[in-house]
Design a protein around this motif. Structure first.
Motif, PDB file in Angstrom:
ATOM      1  N   ILE A 132      43.039  35.873  31.150  1.00  0.00           N
ATOM      2  CA  ILE A 132      43.697  36.782  32.075  1.00  0.00           C
ATOM      3  C   ILE A 132      42.904  38.076  32.181  1.00  0.00           C
ATOM      4  O   ILE A 132      42.651  38.580  33.277  1.00  0.00           O
ATOM      5  CB  ILE A 132      45.143  37.090  31.609  1.00  0.00           C
ATOM      6  CG1 ILE A 132      46.036  35.859  31.808  1.00  0.00           C
ATOM      7  CG2 ILE A 132      45.715  38.270  32.391  1.00  0.00           C
ATOM      8  CD1 ILE A 132      47.464  36.027  31.312  1.00  0.00           C
ATOM      9  N   GLU A 179      39.820  38.563  31.654  1.00  0.00           N
ATOM     10  CA  GLU A 179      38.574  38.281  32.357  1.00  0.00           C
ATOM     11  C   GLU A 179      38.789  38.340  33.870  1.00  0.00           C
ATOM     12  O   GLU A 179      38.035  38.972  34.604  1.00  0.00           O
ATOM     13  CB  GLU A 179      38.150  36.863  31.980  1.00  0.00           C
ATOM     14  CG  GLU A 179      36.695  36.590  31.910  1.00  0.00           C
ATOM     15  CD  GLU A 179      36.499  35.170  31.375  1.00  0.00           C
ATOM     16  OE1 GLU A 179      36.364  34.261  32.201  1.00  0.00           O
ATOM     17  OE2 GLU A 179      36.501  34.969  30.140  1.00  0.00           O
ATOM     18  N   LEU A 180      39.844  37.691  34.287  1.00  0.00           N
ATOM     19  CA  LEU A 180      40.143  37.665  35.709  1.00  0.00           C
ATOM     20  C   LEU A 180      40.537  39.036  36.222  1.00  0.00           C
ATOM     21  O   LEU A 180      40.224  39.401  37.349  1.00  0.00           O
ATOM     22  CB  LEU A 180      41.261  36.660  35.988  1.00  0.00           C
ATOM     23  CG  LEU A 180      40.850  35.198  35.858  1.00  0.00           C
ATOM     24  CD1 LEU A 180      42.054  34.290  36.019  1.00  0.00           C
ATOM     25  CD2 LEU A 180      39.796  34.846  36.895  1.00  0.00           C
ATOM     26  N   GLN A 181      41.202  39.784  35.369  1.00  0.00           N
ATOM     27  CA  GLN A 181      41.611  41.116  35.810  1.00  0.00           C
ATOM     28  C   GLN A 181      40.404  42.026  35.983  1.00  0.00           C
ATOM     29  O   GLN A 181      40.350  42.819  36.903  1.00  0.00           O
ATOM     30  CB  GLN A 181      42.626  41.711  34.840  1.00  0.00           C
ATOM     31  CG  GLN A 181      44.023  41.719  35.449  1.00  0.00           C
ATOM     32  CD  GLN A 181      45.104  41.646  34.401  1.00  0.00           C
ATOM     33  OE1 GLN A 181      44.812  41.674  33.213  1.00  0.00           O
ATOM     34  NE2 GLN A 181      46.338  41.519  34.844  1.00  0.00           N
ATOM     35  N   LEU A 228      37.500  40.991  36.802  1.00  0.00           N
ATOM     36  CA  LEU A 228      36.893  40.512  38.038  1.00  0.00           C
ATOM     37  C   LEU A 228      37.584  41.111  39.240  1.00  0.00           C
ATOM     38  O   LEU A 228      36.954  41.583  40.185  1.00  0.00           O
ATOM     39  CB  LEU A 228      36.982  38.993  38.081  1.00  0.00           C
ATOM     40  CG  LEU A 228      36.393  38.294  39.285  1.00  0.00           C
ATOM     41  CD1 LEU A 228      34.908  38.603  39.412  1.00  0.00           C
ATOM     42  CD2 LEU A 228      36.594  36.792  39.193  1.00  0.00           C
TER      43      LEU A 228
END
Lengths: 157, 157
Positions: free
Chosen positions: B106, B108-110, B112
């Motif tokens: 999560i 990581e995606l945030q 991004l």
DNA sequence: CTGCTACTTCAAGTTCGCTTGAGGTCAAGG
DNA sequence: CCTTGACCTCAAGCGAACTTGAAGTAGCAG
């Protein structure tokens, strides 16, 4: 000159692009084959990439992180110029799509996390009788896709 | 409580497991081959699964969502009993590991998402001169892995 | 007992995202 | 000019996660 400006060439060899992007040369050739990036050739047939290609490669990597296939990445990038930086309109069009994708993915993981923690937190650690998290095992009927983390048969009787 | 408890068979055929889990029978056989699930056999050689297998299959699906390979899933599940629901200790041991994994993903995606939105939001839409988001193109040196979303050459000179 | 469907194994095929290798060419430093 | 290393193409291979197909068997309903 005061300093050498030639240090950053504006056409990169595949080796340079590889070093800078962190992708193997073979992968870059593969991307080119798929139409994700493009190159011009020297008289002798060697590839030369525009610096903007670096951005495209980074874009592809990011796309993969979000869970897009290379094909989808290509599609997404079709809206971006191949040889220059995208302008406001171009970029925001793509970014917006991505953001929703990323958000979706985040939401999905957060749901997963809740279920994971939920069963630990709610005290029903056996996972056997927690109706809250196991509302039956009809999940399959809703087709493949999202499903309860822990599905099990409801309490018989 | 004295009523019939027999309606839900406690050994499932592969077809039943398939229907309930939403996975193709071929996939279930494959999982068994990999040691993710197990079965007993009838006299005639047909597979019969314990109901707990349903939970294991769900676990595998969830593991994949988090980005684990089937091998990693198997490893994670090695700590869970094959034929009964996990108890508090067993479950929380696994769940905790997972939670951190999910949280990582999560986060990581945030990151991004921030980069994605950041470049749109900060006004530097050309993505060319945004030092904030493009601190050089040394990213490759940090090896394959996390890298800036949009990496490009720093302002030459 | 008949018939039918769901099951069995095993081998081979599929898609994705690359990598590896063979055999040969280009480009640049000494 | 020569050597060397980076490049070229093309075909094949790889690992993950399955699916498909062929040929045969199990188990249950009637």
């Amino acid at each position: 000159m005061l300093a050498i400006m030639k240090e950053i060439p504006d056409r990169l060899t595949i080796g340079e692009l590889s070093a800078r992007s962190g992708m193997a040369a073979s992968a870059l050739r593969y991307y080119e084959e798929l139409g994700l990036i493009s190159s011009t050739r020297t008289a002798g047939g060697q590839r030369r990439y525009a610096r903007a290609t670096l951005r495209r490669v980074a874009f592809v990597r990011a796309a993969q992180q979000v869970g897009l296939s290379l094909d989808e990445a290509r599609e997404a990038m079709a809206r971006l110029p191949a040889d220059r930086a995208p302008n406001a309109r171009e970029w925001s069009r793509v970014a917006r799509r991505w953001e929703s994708r990323v958000e979706e993915r985040i939401a999905e993981l957060q749901r997963l996390k809740e279920r994971l923690g939920g069963c630990v937190g709610c005290g029903c650690l056996s996972l056997q009788k927690c109706r809250l998290y196991n509302p039956g095992d009809q999940a399959a009927e809703r087709g493949p896709g999202a499903r309860h983390l822990i599905e099990d048969v409801p309490l018989s009787s």
